[in-house]
Motif scaffolding. Structure first.
Motif, PDB file in Angstrom:
ATOM      1  N   VAL A  72       0.837  -1.198   0.000  1.00 45.78           N
ATOM      2  CA  VAL A  72       0.000   0.000   0.000  1.00 45.78           C
ATOM      3  C   VAL A  72       0.873   1.250   0.000  1.00 45.78           C
ATOM      4  N   LEU A  73       0.525   2.174  -0.872  1.00 44.35           N
ATOM      5  CA  LEU A  73       1.162   3.483  -0.916  1.00 44.35           C
ATOM      6  C   LEU A  73       0.158   4.503  -0.383  1.00 44.35           C
ATOM      7  N   VAL A  74       0.536   5.239   0.680  1.00 46.24           N
ATOM      8  CA  VAL A  74      -0.375   6.159   1.360  1.00 46.24           C
ATOM      9  C   VAL A  74       0.063   7.597   1.128  1.00 46.24           C
ATOM     10  N   ALA A  75      -0.912   8.473   0.881  1.00 46.07           N
ATOM     11  CA  ALA A  75      -0.634   9.896   0.721  1.00 46.07           C
ATOM     12  C   ALA A  75      -1.729  10.701   1.399  1.00 46.07           C
ATOM     13  N   ASP A  76      -1.423  11.966   1.697  1.00 46.89           N
ATOM     14  CA  ASP A  76      -2.310  12.858   2.444  1.00 46.89           C
ATOM     15  C   ASP A  76      -2.668  14.037   1.554  1.00 46.89           C
ATOM     16  N   SER A  77      -3.975  14.306   1.407  1.00 42.29           N
ATOM     17  CA  SER A  77      -4.422  15.418   0.551  1.00 42.29           C
ATOM     18  C   SER A  77      -4.617  16.714   1.312  1.00 42.29           C
ATOM     19  N   ASP A  78      -4.533  16.667   2.646  1.00 38.65           N
ATOM     20  CA  ASP A  78      -4.735  17.832   3.497  1.00 38.65           C
ATOM     21  C   ASP A  78      -6.095  18.484   3.262  1.00 38.65           C
ATOM     22  N   GLU A  79      -7.055  17.687   2.777  1.00 34.83           N
ATOM     23  CA  GLU A  79      -8.436  18.131   2.554  1.00 34.83           C
ATOM     24  C   GLU A  79      -8.530  19.323   1.600  1.00 34.83           C
ATOM     25  N   ARG A  80      -7.616  19.388   0.638  1.00 30.16           N
ATOM     26  CA  ARG A  80      -7.642  20.457  -0.359  1.00 30.16           C
ATOM     27  C   ARG A  80      -7.732  19.837  -1.745  1.00 30.16           C
ATOM     28  N   GLU A  81      -8.651  20.351  -2.565  1.00 35.02           N
ATOM     29  CA  GLU A  81      -8.872  19.784  -3.893  1.00 35.02           C
ATOM     30  C   GLU A  81      -7.611  19.829  -4.741  1.00 35.02           C
ATOM     31  N   ALA A  82      -6.908  20.960  -4.747  1.00 35.24           N
ATOM     32  CA  ALA A  82      -5.700  21.086  -5.574  1.00 35.24           C
ATOM     33  C   ALA A  82      -4.633  20.090  -5.134  1.00 35.24           C
ATOM     34  N   ASP A  83      -4.470  19.937  -3.806  1.00 37.10           N
ATOM     35  CA  ASP A  83      -3.478  18.986  -3.305  1.00 37.10           C
ATOM     36  C   ASP A  83      -3.877  17.551  -3.631  1.00 37.10           C
ATOM     37  N   GLU A  84      -5.183  17.266  -3.583  1.00 33.44           N
ATOM     38  CA  GLU A  84      -5.646  15.916  -3.898  1.00 33.44           C
ATOM     39  C   GLU A  84      -5.372  15.585  -5.359  1.00 33.44           C
ATOM     40  N   LEU A  85      -5.657  16.515  -6.254  1.00 28.98           N
ATOM     41  CA  LEU A  85      -5.384  16.293  -7.678  1.00 28.98           C
ATOM     42  C   LEU A  85      -3.900  16.059  -7.923  1.00 28.98           C
ATOM     43  N   GLU A  86      -3.072  16.881  -7.279  1.00 34.95           N
ATOM     44  CA  GLU A  86      -1.621  16.752  -7.447  1.00 34.95           C
ATOM     45  C   GLU A  86      -1.132  15.410  -6.916  1.00 34.95           C
ATOM     46  N   THR A  87      -1.686  14.997  -5.788  1.00 35.10           N
ATOM     47  CA  THR A  87      -1.292  13.724  -5.186  1.00 35.10           C
ATOM     48  C   THR A  87      -1.715  12.553  -6.059  1.00 35.10           C
ATOM     49  N   ILE A  88      -2.934  12.606  -6.572  1.00 33.51           N
ATOM     50  CA  ILE A  88      -3.411  11.536  -7.458  1.00 33.51           C
ATOM     51  C   ILE A  88      -2.519  11.418  -8.684  1.00 33.51           C
ATOM     52  N   ALA A  89      -2.154  12.552  -9.275  1.00 28.30           N
ATOM     53  CA  ALA A  89      -1.287  12.545 -10.462  1.00 28.30           C
ATOM     54  C   ALA A  89       0.059  11.887 -10.151  1.00 28.30           C
ATOM     55  N   ALA A  90       0.588  12.158  -8.954  1.00 27.29           N
ATOM     56  CA  ALA A  90       1.890  11.602  -8.583  1.00 27.29           C
ATOM     57  C   ALA A  90       1.816  10.114  -8.252  1.00 27.29           C
ATOM     58  N   VAL A  91       0.704   9.705  -7.614  1.00 29.43           N
ATOM     59  CA  VAL A  91       0.581   8.337  -7.124  1.00 29.43           C
ATOM     60  C   VAL A  91       0.068   7.375  -8.183  1.00 29.43           C
ATOM     61  N   SER A  92      -0.790   7.837  -9.078  1.00 32.12           N
ATOM     62  CA  SER A  92      -1.530   6.936  -9.969  1.00 32.12           C
ATOM     63  C   SER A  92      -0.628   6.094 -10.855  1.00 32.12           C
ATOM     64  N   LYS A  93       0.549   6.586 -11.216  1.00 31.62           N
ATOM     65  CA  LYS A  93       1.443   5.813 -12.089  1.00 31.62           C
ATOM     66  C   LYS A  93       2.138   4.684 -11.344  1.00 31.62           C
ATOM     67  N   ARG A  94       2.033   4.703 -10.020  1.00 30.37           N
ATOM     68  CA  ARG A  94       2.759   3.726  -9.212  1.00 30.37           C
ATOM     69  C   ARG A  94       1.860   2.658  -8.612  1.00 30.37           C
ATOM     70  N   VAL A  95       0.549   2.738  -8.859  1.00 30.08           N
ATOM     71  CA  VAL A  95      -0.396   1.816  -8.223  1.00 30.08           C
ATOM     72  C   VAL A  95      -1.323   1.203  -9.267  1.00 30.08           C
ATOM     73  N   ASP A  96      -1.966   0.093  -8.876  1.00 30.56           N
ATOM     74  CA  ASP A  96      -2.936  -0.568  -9.754  1.00 30.56           C
ATOM     75  C   ASP A  96      -4.347  -0.036  -9.559  1.00 30.56           C
ATOM     76  N   GLY A  97      -4.583   0.694  -8.471  1.00 32.85           N
ATOM     77  CA  GLY A  97      -5.895   1.265  -8.195  1.00 32.85           C
ATOM     78  C   GLY A  97      -5.799   2.153  -6.974  1.00 32.85           C
ATOM     79  N   LEU A  98      -6.839   2.952  -6.759  1.00 38.72           N
ATOM     80  CA  LEU A  98      -6.819   3.946  -5.681  1.00 38.72           C
ATOM     81  C   LEU A  98      -8.063   3.856  -4.799  1.00 38.72           C
ATOM     82  N   VAL A  99      -7.850   4.038  -3.498  1.00 40.21           N
ATOM     83  CA  VAL A  99      -8.937   4.299  -2.558  1.00 40.21           C
ATOM     84  C   VAL A  99      -8.857   5.775  -2.191  1.00 40.21           C
TER      85      VAL A  99
END
Length: 335
Positions: A93-120
């Motif tokens: 499991v790869l865990v990341a924190d969005s700090d409850e901000r939409e811009a940070d969540e989008l940035e985090t998803i972009a960074a994480v998505s290439k490294r995982v098979d799916g996201l929660v």
């Protein structure tokens, strides 16, 4: 309609995660069990859809989890339980924190998505349209966010809130405050108001604020102004802020005001006084979310419009009474 991995699991008499392992990590499944699964799959005409893995070329064996606030004591047990479940099923499991901000969540998803098979995604801040776009690109599970067409784990507070309201009413409380720190799309406030109204208890809502300790500190100073004898906080972290400030103000808990949180974090049982709270089982949430994501990955949901989305998973809640709640002051019950 395509045969789903859930149907194969039912026919073979095993769990969905075992079927997933039979196809993605066969060495982790007993030969007899794997053969039973293969026979059931062949009979039903099921074949694993590689679409989700092929989006990134090959499977990574890694699941992504993006949470709103890793500093909130509710989330570490979730992370730990998800890691344990994923490990048993041959994943990390790869865990990341969005700090409850939409811009940070989008940035985090972009960074994480290439490294995982799916996201929660936990209580995602993203617009529904954006979430649907993401679900077309990769397997996705949302927790505490309902978006038609996306696999979902829903934490139902209905039972826990109903028990909390009955608990307060039995203690003679009639005027209560709800410290709201939830976003409109989560509809927590609406269900709480309905529960209080059903038992004819007055409820004043403060907020919405951010779901932090400081919110409880701020809200505590407003409670007396509303003549309330009980407080229901958005989560334990906010409730602990209320307890802290009540002590600073010389207000007795539960002598003058009763306080209830939501989550049942470890801090709830060791606070002074110990916190009455609505329990959400972190192990159950983490396990069900992990299994649902693996099912979504194995079934090819995400980028495959013809593949049915798994049924939503619902997790319940219950009240854990502790020392922060007690009888309403005599002056309040005589009104």
């Amino acid at each position: 309609m395509p045969v789903t991995i859930r149907e194969v699991a039912s026919a073979a008499g095993v769990s969905v995660s075992t079927v997933s392992r039979a196809f993605t990590a066969p060495d982790q499944v007993q030969p007899k069990t794997r053969q039973r699964i293969l026979d059931a799959a062949a009979k039903l005409g099921y074949a694993p859809n590689p679409a989700a893995r092929s989006l990134r070329g090959v499977g990574t064996g890694t699941l992504g989890l993006i949470i709103p606030d890793i500093a909130n004591p509710f989330f570490p047990p979730i992370v730990k339980a998800m890691q344990a479940r994923a490990r048993r099923l041959g994943h990390t499991v790869l865990v990341a924190d969005s700090d409850e901000r939409e811009a940070d969540e989008l940035e985090t998803i972009a960074a994480v998505s290439k490294r995982v098979d799916g996201l929660v995604l936990w209580a995602s801040t993203l617009p529904e349209a954006r979430l649907l776009e993401l679900a077309e690109q990769m397997p996705l599970v949302v927790v505490n966010r309902h978006v038609p067409g996306i696999a979902e784990v829903h934490i139902s507070l209905s039972a826990g809130i109903a028990q909390a309201v009955e608990h307060l009413r039995a203690y003679g409380h009639r005027r209560c405050v709800f410290v709201n720190a939830s976003r409109a799309e989560l509809s927590r406030g609406k269900s709480i108001h309905e529960s209080f109204e059903a038992l004819d208890l007055s409820l004043v809502e403060l907020g919405p604020y951010e779901p932090r300790f400081e919110t409880g500190v701020h809200a505590a100073t407003l409670v007396a102004a509303h003549g309330a004898t009980a407080v229901l906080a958005h989560n334990d972290l906010v409730a602990l802020g209320v307890l802290h400030q009540m002590a600073n103000l010389g207000v007795s808990v539960p002598g003058d005001v009763s306080v209830i949180g939501i989550d049942d974090t470890q801090l709830a049982s060791v606070s002074t006084p110990s916190l009455t709270t609505i329990r959400i089982d972190p192990v159950e949430v983490a396990t069900r979310a992990t299994d649902l994501l693996i099912e979504t990955i194995a079934g090819g949901a995400g980028g495959a419009a013809s593949v049915p989305v798994p049924e939503p998973v619902e997790i319940g809640s219950r009240l854990i009474p502790r020392a922060s709640t007690g009888p309403a002051p005599a002056s309040a019950t005589s009104r």
